[in-house]
Design a protein around this motif. Structure first.
Motif, PDB file in Angstrom:
ATOM      1  N   MET A 241       0.818  -1.218   0.000  1.00 25.91           N
ATOM      2  CA  MET A 241       0.000   0.000   0.000  1.00 25.91           C
ATOM      3  C   MET A 241       0.850   1.264   0.000  1.00 25.91           C
ATOM      4  SD  MET A 241      -3.040  -1.111   2.651  1.00 25.91           S
ATOM      5  CE  MET A 241      -1.933  -1.726   3.935  1.00 25.91           C
ATOM      6  N   CYS A 242       2.176   1.119   0.073  1.00 23.79           N
ATOM      7  CA  CYS A 242       3.046   2.297  -0.006  1.00 23.79           C
ATOM      8  C   CYS A 242       2.999   2.890  -1.416  1.00 23.79           C
ATOM      9  CB  CYS A 242       4.492   1.921   0.354  1.00 23.79           C
ATOM     10  SG  CYS A 242       4.738   1.452   2.093  1.00 23.79           S
ATOM     11  N   LYS A 254       4.287   9.194   1.718  1.00 21.02           N
ATOM     12  CA  LYS A 254       3.107   8.329   1.645  1.00 21.02           C
ATOM     13  C   LYS A 254       3.474   6.862   1.897  1.00 21.02           C
ATOM     14  CE  LYS A 254       0.459  11.406  -1.370  1.00 21.02           C
ATOM     15  NZ  LYS A 254      -0.335  11.555  -2.605  1.00 21.02           N
ATOM     16  N   CYS A 255       4.234   6.663   2.957  1.00 22.58           N
ATOM     17  CA  CYS A 255       4.648   5.317   3.373  1.00 22.58           C
ATOM     18  C   CYS A 255       3.656   4.802   4.406  1.00 22.58           C
ATOM     19  CB  CYS A 255       6.060   5.339   3.948  1.00 22.58           C
ATOM     20  SG  CYS A 255       6.566   3.779   4.712  1.00 22.58           S
ATOM     21  N   ILE A 256       2.974   3.726   4.086  1.00 24.69           N
ATOM     22  CA  ILE A 256       1.957   3.169   4.971  1.00 24.69           C
ATOM     23  C   ILE A 256       2.590   2.616   6.253  1.00 24.69           C
ATOM     24  CG2 ILE A 256       0.167   1.404   5.194  1.00 24.69           C
ATOM     25  CD1 ILE A 256      -0.550   3.762   3.411  1.00 24.69           C
ATOM     26  N   VAL A 257       3.790   2.074   6.134  1.00 25.42           N
ATOM     27  CA  VAL A 257       4.455   1.515   7.313  1.00 25.42           C
ATOM     28  C   VAL A 257       4.683   2.606   8.358  1.00 25.42           C
ATOM     29  CG1 VAL A 257       6.629   0.531   8.171  1.00 25.42           C
ATOM     30  CG2 VAL A 257       5.513  -0.446   6.155  1.00 25.42           C
ATOM     31  N   LYS A 258       5.187   3.748   7.931  1.00 22.74           N
ATOM     32  CA  LYS A 258       5.418   4.852   8.878  1.00 22.74           C
ATOM     33  C   LYS A 258       4.102   5.330   9.489  1.00 22.74           C
ATOM     34  CE  LYS A 258       7.898   7.321   5.993  1.00 22.74           C
ATOM     35  NZ  LYS A 258       8.704   8.450   5.452  1.00 22.74           N
ATOM     36  N   GLU A 259       3.048   5.344   8.685  1.00 26.33           N
ATOM     37  CA  GLU A 259       1.736   5.720   9.212  1.00 26.33           C
ATOM     38  C   GLU A 259       1.273   4.741  10.286  1.00 26.33           C
ATOM     39  OE1 GLU A 259      -1.258   6.317   6.288  1.00 26.33           O
ATOM     40  OE2 GLU A 259      -0.035   7.691   5.053  1.00 26.33           O
TER      41      GLU A 259
END
Length: 288
Positions: A241-242, A254-259
């Motif tokens: 999803m990134c 827009k990095c999903i992991v960081k979110e």
């Protein structure tokens, strides 16, 4: 005949033949030495009455310890004495995942945890369980794990972890026909005095269990940054999803992991360890 190498001591290999239910002590053919091929504990081999004649391809191959063809690993992590080390735990898990070895997490010495610490420790253990790892909790008094022998059946299992976590005590609780010296923790060194001097596969039901020395220095051998990212399973699953393919979850937008880290969906210590592992791999590549 065909069998599995179960022990190596002073250049002599013990090979077990399943069809005969018999052990043989053998030397490898000299041709292996000339080809710079070294048989390992765990190898599937052909042999005759005198020599190992063929080594079959390995499904995985560990350097430290020197063992191969492992299906799963019991990773024993102490909660106290020595204290819980999540960096070391994540290091074990990452290396095992990279080598296609299933980690099973055993958290020992629960009885030494203070009441005020239990909620935080429980949350950590539950997180590892939530992301897909089988977890068990043991104490210094009750070391047994329900259905452990069934978990080991038909598998080759390595038992590993930091010194002093209770690995040998766990093996002894299985009732194996082997005596492994277990001493109290050295308070000065905060390490266990027990030393296992060689790697040996021990028969447990229809499976094999190895107590393995040599995990003291765990390096990410042959691993690249993307291998680290793919071996942290919750980050790998989220990476689709990134915004960018091949996102390493550092400074990319827009990095999903960081979110997910910010939203506490990914354990912060796991992410911080991930960043440390990336940096370590980069430094290794610089010096290789």
């Amino acid at each position: 005949m065909k069998g599995r190498i179960t022990k190596l001591i002073s250049g002599l290999y013990t090979v077990y033949s399943d069809t005969e239910d018999k052990f043989y002590d053998l030397k490898p053919l000299g041709i292996f030495r000339h080809k710079e091929i070294q048989p390992k504990v765990g190898d599937i081999v052909d042999f005759n009455d005198h020599s190992i004649t063929k080594i079959y391809p390995r499904i995985n191959d560990l350097i430290r310890p020197t063992i191969c063809n492992i299906d799963q690993a019991l990773v024993v992590t102490s909660l106290k004495e020595p204290n819980l080390n999540l960096n070391l735990l994540d290091r074990f898990i990452t290396i095992l995942e990279y080598n296609d070895i299933t980690p099973i997490l055993i958290f020992s010495k629960w009885d030494l945890i203070k009441d005020c610490e239990k909620e935080e420790i429980n949350n950590i253990i539950n997180y590892y369980n939530k992301i897909g790892y089988t977890t068990f909790i043991t104490s210094t008094i009750d070391k047994m794990i329900p259905n452990l022998k069934e978990i080991l059946d038909d598998k080759v299992t390595v038992i590993t972890g930091e010194s002093g976590t209770g690995k040998s005590s766990l093996i002894n609780e299985l009732g194996l026909d082997v005596v492994l010296k277990t001493n109290e923790i050295s308070k000065a060194l905060n390490r266990g005095k027990h030393t296992t001097r060689h790697t040996e596969l021990l028969r447990v039901g229809t499976g094999w269990l190895a107590d393995t020395p040599g995990f003291g220095n765990l390096a990410f051998i042959d691993m690249k940054e993307i291998d680290i990212a793919h071996s942290m399973i919750e980050m790998f699953e989220a990476s689709s999803m990134c915004k960018f393919n091949g996102c390493l979850h550092e400074k990319e937008p827009k990095c999903i992991v960081k979110e997910k880290v910010q939203n506490k969906e990914i354990l912060e210590s796991r992410y911080n360890n991930y960043l440390l592992f990336l940096e370590e791999v980069r430094k290794q590549r610089k010096w290789w």
